[in-house]
Design an enzyme around this catalytic site. Structure first.
Site, mmCIF file in Angstrom:
data_model
loop_
_atom_site.group_PDB
_atom_site.id
_atom_site.type_symbol
_atom_site.label_atom_id
_atom_site.label_comp_id
_atom_site.label_asym_id
_atom_site.label_seq_id
_atom_site.Cartn_x
_atom_site.Cartn_y
_atom_site.Cartn_z
ATOM 1 N N CYS A 167 2.267 0.020 -9.334
ATOM 2 C CA CYS A 167 3.329 0.542 -8.472
ATOM 3 C C CYS A 167 4.657 0.670 -9.206
ATOM 4 C CB CYS A 167 3.485 -0.351 -7.250
ATOM 5 S SG CYS A 167 3.729 -2.069 -7.683
ATOM 6 N N GLU A 217 4.153 10.244 -6.383
ATOM 7 C CA GLU A 217 3.469 9.181 -7.106
ATOM 8 C C GLU A 217 2.075 9.667 -7.520
ATOM 9 O OE1 GLU A 217 2.315 5.815 -4.697
ATOM 10 O OE2 GLU A 217 2.852 4.444 -6.314
ATOM 11 N N GLY A 233 1.823 2.532 5.439
ATOM 12 C CA GLY A 233 2.936 1.652 5.823
ATOM 13 C C GLY A 233 3.557 2.077 7.150
ATOM 14 N N GLU A 255 5.659 -3.418 0.914
ATOM 15 C CA GLU A 255 5.744 -3.139 -0.531
ATOM 16 C C GLU A 255 4.981 -1.838 -0.742
ATOM 17 O OE1 GLU A 255 7.294 -4.769 -2.899
ATOM 18 O OE2 GLU A 255 7.847 -6.574 -1.816
ATOM 19 N N GLU A 263 2.341 6.220 3.679
ATOM 20 C CA GLU A 263 1.734 6.782 4.897
ATOM 21 C C GLU A 263 1.096 5.680 5.731
ATOM 22 O OE1 GLU A 263 2.105 9.689 6.354
ATOM 23 O OE2 GLU A 263 3.515 9.861 4.679
ATOM 24 N N GLY A 278 0.840 -1.193 0.000
ATOM 25 C CA GLY A 278 0.000 0.000 0.000
ATOM 26 C C GLY A 278 0.874 1.241 0.000
ATOM 27 N N SER A 279 0.307 2.329 0.489
ATOM 28 C CA SER A 279 1.027 3.601 0.447
ATOM 29 C C SER A 279 2.006 3.725 1.617
ATOM 30 C CB SER A 279 0.022 4.753 0.512
ATOM 31 O OG SER A 279 -0.606 4.740 1.780
#
Ligand code: NAD
Length: 486
Positions: free
Chosen positions: A290, A390, A239, A256, A237, A234-235
């Site tokens: 991604c 991103e 994470g 990831e 933030e 995921g993102s």
């Protein structure tokens, strides 16, 4: 626009815990909509902390049952599951389109990719176990035993859930762990079907538990004291929040995360190598991939040629019905994503980047869905929002460079480090630049997906830990060492 065939959606959408499907859940209900039309598809009962606790307990109980399955039987079960993925490829692909609007071409490859991941990892299931180690000093016999962690909590992303199940679950299961998977509420259908397929393939109840949910469920899962390892995609933030929660029980985490990957096109690049790749950042999951190359860095001697090529290719992309095999770009996953991406485009315009293709939300018969034109900006300021952050949408930034040194510096001038792409016919430069790029995975002069045999994962803010290859299986094994005097 073809309406989605809702009869494909599994009749029961609640969490699958051990071999039972729950109807009532404590996490509320999510109203899912089809991205291409905005129409309601189903109401998803979401897991809350209560269902997460039940799922983790079920997985915990199943660890002994799973350990009692011999490695050859585990291998065969994984092979059977791979065969079922092939047999169900069509319905899984169609469900994937309903999940998030991905085009049928990309959706169709998901089950094939996942089947290959399961076969690859099945091949390791009966070969891992430990090593004998030669030790100096006292006469002794030393050996390691590779053991599974136990219960692995898995949070997968919405952009390609079937691919993710292959990449993440195959190594986890091959290593002998049980799992609690939280698919995102915005793309749960294919994964719920896969949950039933695991049972039909013979996996003991509780080895794979599927609990669709949102942030509440994710947070409960990663902070559960009986979880032995966490995989999060995921993102960045989220994470960080996952890491902080797992830290309370010192649970190890694999992350990831996102990327802002660059493709470097040198003065000697073969345009035939580059051309098929040029719009991959626009078409791959409608730009929501991604590893997409969101930045094209081009030597100034080829800059105009490449800008024109990419702009023309973007304008020629067919956008529309994701069930039509001729469609290249479908909708993005949610209306919020479409609004966010249009915001990025507007900021890039006001930051002075030159729009050479796309640039708008799509109207007409696509107005009710979440379609954004494949968009290309040239002359992008390397310090701008578009160059640095991103997008996770169909938007590409093109920038010139004058020297190899400058190209590498620009490519590495990002907090991320997931993927990198190099186009050059100079073999020495290919090796030099491939090593100099600070990213986990580099492709040179072409792109053919992520082979299941290779390690995959990020550096820097793109995360840590690896999936793929034996590296991915080792990630979910814990070696213990035994030293014995002889
Ligand atoms: P996100 O971080 O917003 O959400 C990811 C998941 O985390 C969701 O399922 C959400 O329910 C859950 N979640 C939210 N709060 C949580 C919490 N406190 N604890 C635990 N779980 C929580 O990311 P997203 O927008 O769904 O996905 C897009 C991001 O994922 C992009 O940055 C993209 O690059 C990244 N991604 C990375 C890869 C990879 O392999 N590196 C693959 C796909 C997507």
């Amino acid at each position: 626009m073809i309406d989605a065939d809702l009869t494909l959606i599994p009749a029961e959408l609640g969490p699958l815990i051990a071999d039972s499907r729950l109807g009532d859940t404590s996490g509320g209900v999510f109203r899912h909509r089809y991205a291409a039309t905005g129409k309601i598809t189903a109401d998803i009962p979401l897991a809350g902390a209560i269902e997460i606790d039940r799922a983790v307990r079920a997985a915990h109980v199943a660890t002994n049952r799973w350990a009692a399955v011999s490695p050859p039987d585990r291998r065969d079960m994984m092979m059977r599951f791979a065969d079922m993925l092939d047999a169900e490829a069509d319905s899984l692909a169609r469900l994937s389109v309903i999940d998030n609007g991905m085009v049928i071409g990309a959706a169709s490859f998901g089950p094939t990719f996942a089947a290959d991941a399961f076969r690859y990892c099945a091949g390791w299931a009966d070969k891992i176990g430990g090593d004998v180690i030669s030790v100096w000093g006292a006469p002794a016999f030393d050996f390691t035993i590779d053991e599974p962690y136990g219960v692995v909590a898995v949070i997968i992303p919405w952009n390609a859930p079937v691919y993710a199940i292959g990449m993440v679950l195959a190594p986890i299961l091959a290593a002998g762990n049980c799992v609690v998977v939280k698919p995102p509420e915005i793309a749960p259908f294919a994964v719920l079907k896969l949950g039933e397929m695991f049972l039909r393939a013979g996996f003991p109840a509780g080895v794979v538990n599927i609990v669709p949910g949102g942030a509440e469920a994710g947070s409960a899962l990663v902070s559960h004291p009986d979880v032995d390892k966490v995989h999060f995609t995921g993102s960045g933030e989220t994470g960080k929040r996952v890491l902080a929660a797992a830290a309370q029980s010192l649970t190890p985490v694999q992350l990831e995360l996102g990327g802002k990957s660059a493709a470097l096109i040198f003065e000697d690049a073969d345009i035939d190598d580059f051309a098929p790749f040029s719009i991959s950042g626009l078409v791959n999951c409608s730009g929501q991939g991604c590893i997409n190359a969101g930045r094209l860095l081009v030597h100034s001697s080829r800059y105009r040629e490449v800008v024109d090529l990419v702009a023309e290719a973007a304008k020629g992309l067919r956008v529309g019905d994701p069930f039509d095999v001729n469609t290249a770009v479908g909708p993005v996953a949610t209306s919020m994503s479409a609004e966010r991406i249009c915001g990025v485009i507007d900021r890039a315009k006001s930051d002075g980047a030159k729009l050479v293709a796309g640039g708008r939300r799509m109207g007409g018969e696509l107005a009710n869905g979440w379609f954004v034109e494949p968009s290309v900006f040239a002359d992008v300021d390397p310090r701008s929002d578009l160059a640095r952050n991103e997008v996770f949408g169909p938007v590409i930034a093109v920038m010139p460079f004058d020297s190899e040194e400058e190209a590498v510096a620009l490519a590495n001038d990002t907090e991320f480090g997931l993927a990198g792409y190099v186009f050059t016919q100079d073999v020495r430069r290919a090796h030099r630049v491939g090593r100099a790029l600070q990213a986990g995975n580099i492709w040179i002069n072409g792109f053919a997906g992520i082979p299941n045999a290779v390690p995959f994962g990020g550096n820097k803010a793109s995360g840590f830990g690896r999936l793929g290859g034996i590296h991915g299986i080792r990630e979910f094994l814990r070696p213990r060492n035994i030293w014995m005097a002889t």
